[in-house]
Motif scaffolding. Sequence first.
Motif, PDB file in Angstrom:
ATOM      1  N   ALA A 135     -20.224  56.555 -65.230  1.00 20.55           N
ATOM      2  CA  ALA A 135     -19.300  57.059 -66.254  1.00 20.55           C
ATOM      3  C   ALA A 135     -18.960  55.996 -67.293  1.00 20.55           C
ATOM      4  N   LEU A 160     -15.311  67.148 -68.167  1.00 18.84           N
ATOM      5  CA  LEU A 160     -14.352  67.451 -67.102  1.00 18.84           C
ATOM      6  C   LEU A 160     -12.973  67.607 -67.702  1.00 18.84           C
ATOM      7  N   ASN A 183     -21.373  64.022 -67.763  1.00 15.20           N
ATOM      8  CA  ASN A 183     -20.577  65.190 -67.371  1.00 15.20           C
ATOM      9  C   ASN A 183     -19.084  64.889 -67.349  1.00 15.20           C
ATOM     10  N   VAL A 184     -18.756  63.639 -67.140  1.00 13.54           N
ATOM     11  CA  VAL A 184     -17.339  63.256 -67.109  1.00 13.54           C
ATOM     12  C   VAL A 184     -16.621  63.705 -68.373  1.00 13.54           C
ATOM     13  N   ARG A 191     -26.951  65.587 -61.029  1.00 14.73           N
ATOM     14  CA  ARG A 191     -25.580  66.048 -60.896  1.00 14.73           C
ATOM     15  C   ARG A 191     -24.570  64.958 -61.223  1.00 14.73           C
ATOM     16  N   ASP A 192     -24.964  63.719 -60.924  1.00 14.81           N
ATOM     17  CA  ASP A 192     -23.946  62.685 -61.107  1.00 14.81           C
ATOM     18  C   ASP A 192     -24.074  61.952 -62.439  1.00 14.81           C
ATOM     19  N   ASN A 198     -12.851  58.608 -62.018  1.00 15.18           N
ATOM     20  CA  ASN A 198     -14.139  59.205 -61.633  1.00 15.18           C
ATOM     21  C   ASN A 198     -15.122  58.191 -61.056  1.00 15.18           C
ATOM     22  N   ARG A 199     -14.554  57.088 -60.630  1.00 16.67           N
ATOM     23  CA  ARG A 199     -15.403  55.988 -60.182  1.00 16.67           C
ATOM     24  C   ARG A 199     -16.423  56.411 -59.138  1.00 16.67           C
ATOM     25  N   PHE A 200     -15.992  57.274 -58.171  1.00 12.20           N
ATOM     26  CA  PHE A 200     -16.875  57.570 -57.039  1.00 12.20           C
ATOM     27  C   PHE A 200     -17.826  58.706 -57.323  1.00 12.20           C
ATOM     28  N   GLU A 201     -17.312  59.760 -58.001  1.00  8.99           N
ATOM     29  CA  GLU A 201     -18.227  60.864 -58.293  1.00  8.99           C
ATOM     30  C   GLU A 201     -19.277  60.471 -59.332  1.00  8.99           C
ATOM     31  N   TYR A 202     -18.837  59.721 -60.317  1.00  8.81           N
ATOM     32  CA  TYR A 202     -19.747  59.398 -61.422  1.00  8.81           C
ATOM     33  C   TYR A 202     -19.796  57.900 -61.670  1.00  8.81           C
TER      34      TYR A 202
END
Lengths: 224, 254
Positions: free
Chosen positions: A193, A11, A7-8, A2-3, A186-190
């Motif tokens: 990235a 988005l 995917n970024v 998922r991470d 998006n540092r924390f979700e991905y």
Amino acid sequence: MRDSGINVLFLGKNFLRLLEGLGVTLRISLIAVLLSLPLGILLGMFMTLKNPVSKAISRIYLEFIRIMPQLVLLFIAYFGVTRMFGWNLSADVSAVIVFTLWGTAEMGDLVRGALISIPRHQYDSAAALGMTKVQTFIHVVVPQTMRRLIPLTINLTTRMIKTTSLVVLIGMTEVLKVGKQIIDANRFEYPTAALWIYGVIFLLYFLACWPISMLAKKLEKRWR
Amino acid sequence: MEERIQLKVKGLVKRFGSETVLDGIDLDVHKGEVVVVLGPSGCGKSTLLRCMNGLESLSEGNIFLDGEEVSSSGKKITMLRQKIGMVFQSYDLFPHKNIMDNITLAPVKVQKRPKKDVESQAEKLLKRVGLWEKRKSYPRELSGGQKQRVAIIRALCMNPEVMLFDEVTAALDPEMVREVLDVMLELADGGMTMVIVTHEMQFARAIADRVIFLDGGNIVEDLPPEEFFTAPKTQRAKDFLQTFAYEKRRTDTN
Ligand SMILES: Nc1ncnc2c1ncn2[C@@H]1O[C@H](COP(=O)(O)OP(=O)(O)OP(=O)(O)O)[C@@H](O)[C@H]1O
Ligand SMILES: [Mg+2]
């Protein structure tokens, strides 16, 4: 996964924003190259004059532009000129001016090199055939110079595209800047990235410059 | 041979800086005459030819073509150069143009002749020297000897009255010298007025009506070829000819 950082890209409008960023770089490069070509040709012709004054002037100009990092020139144009003369140059205009100054110097040197590489006996045999200086220039010198110049000019264009990424430092939002923004957001979700974004930027640069380089190689081969 | 003087050099002095290369040259070349200029390296042979068609300015003296003065500046010079063809030692074809375009460029742009006319003239000449098949080739695709033959044809298509040749075979491989010299011999037979600088002594002897020996900036001999090669008057000419003769100098060490 998922991470996964990839995917970024999908988005929101992230990918589109990157392309727009690249567009900024390409636009500035293109304008600067288009201005540098005629100016550089004039400078190159000016540099081949046998007059010591014109030689000194063009030498100083060339050395100055080459010794100064483009970054410093950008700061001078964007911050310095605004301070000193009170002109309010936008980042766009400053960038175009600086890269045109640089491109003109580089182009001028290429043109000078191409002009002086025409052997003297080419001029002699044209003269011996009764051709005037102007006819010799048009029919003998220019076509031979062009052949040498076109591949070199194309290489200059790709260098220009790569160098214009410096405009980020005077506040312009070009492709690298957009990438950084996306990464930060998006540092924390991905966490991965950064790798993906920079990878994509690398690919975008490659896609912009590669066909140009290939064209240069092809022309070089064709005209030897 | 007609008596009319085609090319007249009068009191020609040429200096480069403080160096006097030509020191008062007087020379009359008559119509249809073939003059071969000989002399040691650096004696000013090339300079003399370059002065003759205005590629170098004269320090003193005059050069006349058909009684008209050749001066190194102005419009007149390009008019006069059209009447004096010159072929150089270095292959001087234009590398960006094919053979036919090399030949037609000046007649079309300078003399404003219709391209068709020039092309048919070029066709005849190219066929004569066996290079018609190469008309669409570029100079880099030709051998040195082929390039020099094209350079001669290019000069001929301007319909010159005089042809100057400056060591046109000096940069060629030996097996290609002949094909170029043959073209020149044919030209001479056709009555062209020619001034030739060469290091090919046999050829000089065969083609010349007159041999000029240049040394120290002056003409020191001006003789018919047979006389020059068998009985030169000056020691300098004798020494010069000696440099072309090979003697058996090897000594037996056993
Ligand atoms: N443009 C120039 N500037 C200065 N000196 C020159 C120039 N051209 C020729 N010279 C000098 O003039 C002299 C004669 O040169 P030139 O080329 O006419 O000799 P040459 O007889 O043709 O010699 P070669 O047989 O080697 O071709 C030489 O000493 C040369 O250095
Ligand atoms: Mg010479």
